[in-house]
Scaffold this motif. Structure first.
Motif, PDB file in Angstrom:
ATOM      1  N   ARG A 138       6.832 -26.448  23.483  1.00 44.87           N
ATOM      2  CA  ARG A 138       8.246 -26.445  23.085  1.00 44.87           C
ATOM      3  C   ARG A 138       8.684 -27.880  22.846  1.00 44.87           C
ATOM      4  O   ARG A 138       8.405 -28.757  23.675  1.00 44.87           O
TER       5      ARG A 138
ATOM      6  N   ARG B 221      10.049 -30.560  25.583  1.00 49.00           N
ATOM      7  CA  ARG B 221       9.683 -30.099  26.919  1.00 49.00           C
ATOM      8  C   ARG B 221       8.172 -30.184  27.101  1.00 49.00           C
ATOM      9  O   ARG B 221       7.416 -30.141  26.120  1.00 49.00           O
TER      10      ARG B 221
ATOM     11  N   THR C  38       6.245 -34.712  27.083  1.00 50.53           N
ATOM     12  CA  THR C  38       6.890 -33.653  26.309  1.00 50.53           C
ATOM     13  C   THR C  38       6.238 -33.483  24.939  1.00 50.53           C
ATOM     14  O   THR C  38       5.640 -34.396  24.391  1.00 50.53           O
TER      15      THR C  38
END
Length: 286
Positions: free
Chosen positions: A31, A34, A51
């Motif tokens: 994602r 994230r 991330t």
């Protein structure tokens, strides 16, 4: 086929290496903004502090599509792409052309779903569904719990015992065929139609392949019911799958209520996740 290694091969080498300690992962989640994570036993676990960004998602998608995202547009409109039997769910921003959704952009999430082998103990269950004669069988579970894997093994076992099984593989997930060669073993007696809508494929297979059994994944729309009725009307047995928790959940939905009320299916196999393990239940339908 080592599906776990294949799924990891879509990722950058460093990230793939960190995933080696999760051999039973069911999904890999990426994602934007994230950290990446995996789903094991129904629970999601973060695997890296760094991330993800859209460039990582694009890199994975380009590898999965052979650097041809444009060619994958019809599949992307349905929210996923397929890589050799691995379904990759995709989220992003819709693109409209002439008032019709034509694709996605600004990609934000990928869900790489990993096919898995069935646990020991399923052999007796499958044996009861195909001997002494095949039973019309519907396999149900929530998404991602194992319908396709069970259906694939049911096909393989039946087709390995001298049954002629015609497979409607509309999304190329059951066979993962590449240039006409199935990457998943569906048994000696299987004939596979890839990429053809269920209703059309059913007619083609019934006319051309003289099947004893027709198998199809994920009944999701009213047209699929027509395919089932066409198959049964020709005296051919059927294996199929659908999204639901159990028989009670099926009967709450008009589409599946119609399916069950016709008395087509003799057996219902329910798969659920309990304490991190899959539980398989067989129920004979009235």
């Amino acid at each position: 086929m080592d599906s776990w290694a294949l799924a990891r091969s879509l990722l950058p080498e460093a990230l793939s290496a960190r995933l080696e300690k999760f051999p039973k992962a069911e999904e890999i989640r990426l994602r934007t903004g994230r950290p990446p994570s995996v789903i094991c036993g129904g629970s999601e676990r973060v695997i890296d502090r760094q991330t993800s960004d859209e460039q990582l998602l694009l890199r994975v998608m380009e590898k999965a599509t052979g650097a041809s995202l444009h060619a994958a547009a019809p599949s992307l409109r349905n929210g996923f792409i397929n890589y050799r039997g691995i379904r990759i769910g995709v989220c992003g921003e819709a693109v409209f052309t002439g008032g019709t959704m034509s694709g996605l952009r600004s990609f934000s999430s990928l869900a790489i779903r990993v096919p898995h082998t069935l646990p020991s103990g399923c052999e007796e269950l499958i044996e009861g569904l195909i001997t002494p004669k095949p039973r019309n069988t519907l396999i149900v579970s929530p998404p991602g719990v194992g319908k396709t894997s069970f259906l694939r093994e049911l096909i393989r076992q039946a087709a390995s015992r001298g049954r002629r099984v015609s497979v409607i593989d509309e999304r190329n997930e059951l066979s993962a065929s590449v240039s006409g060669n199935a990457q998943f073993d569906l048994g000696q007696g299987s004939d596979i139609m890839v990429g053809v809508p269920k209703t059309q494929a059913a007619i083609m297979l019934l006319r051309g392949m003289n099947p004893e059994i027709v198998a199809m994944d994920e009944i999701t729309q009213r047209g699929d019911i027509g395919a089932v009725e066409e198959i049964i009307g020709c005296g051919v047995r059927i294996f199929a799958a659908a999204h639901a928790r159990d028989a009670s959940d099926l009967r709450k939905r008009p589409l599946y209520r119609t399916l069950l009320s016709g008395g087509i299916f003799e057996e219902l196999v329910t798969i659920r996740c309990q304490d991190g393990k899959r539980v398989y239940t067989r129920e004979t339908l009235p």
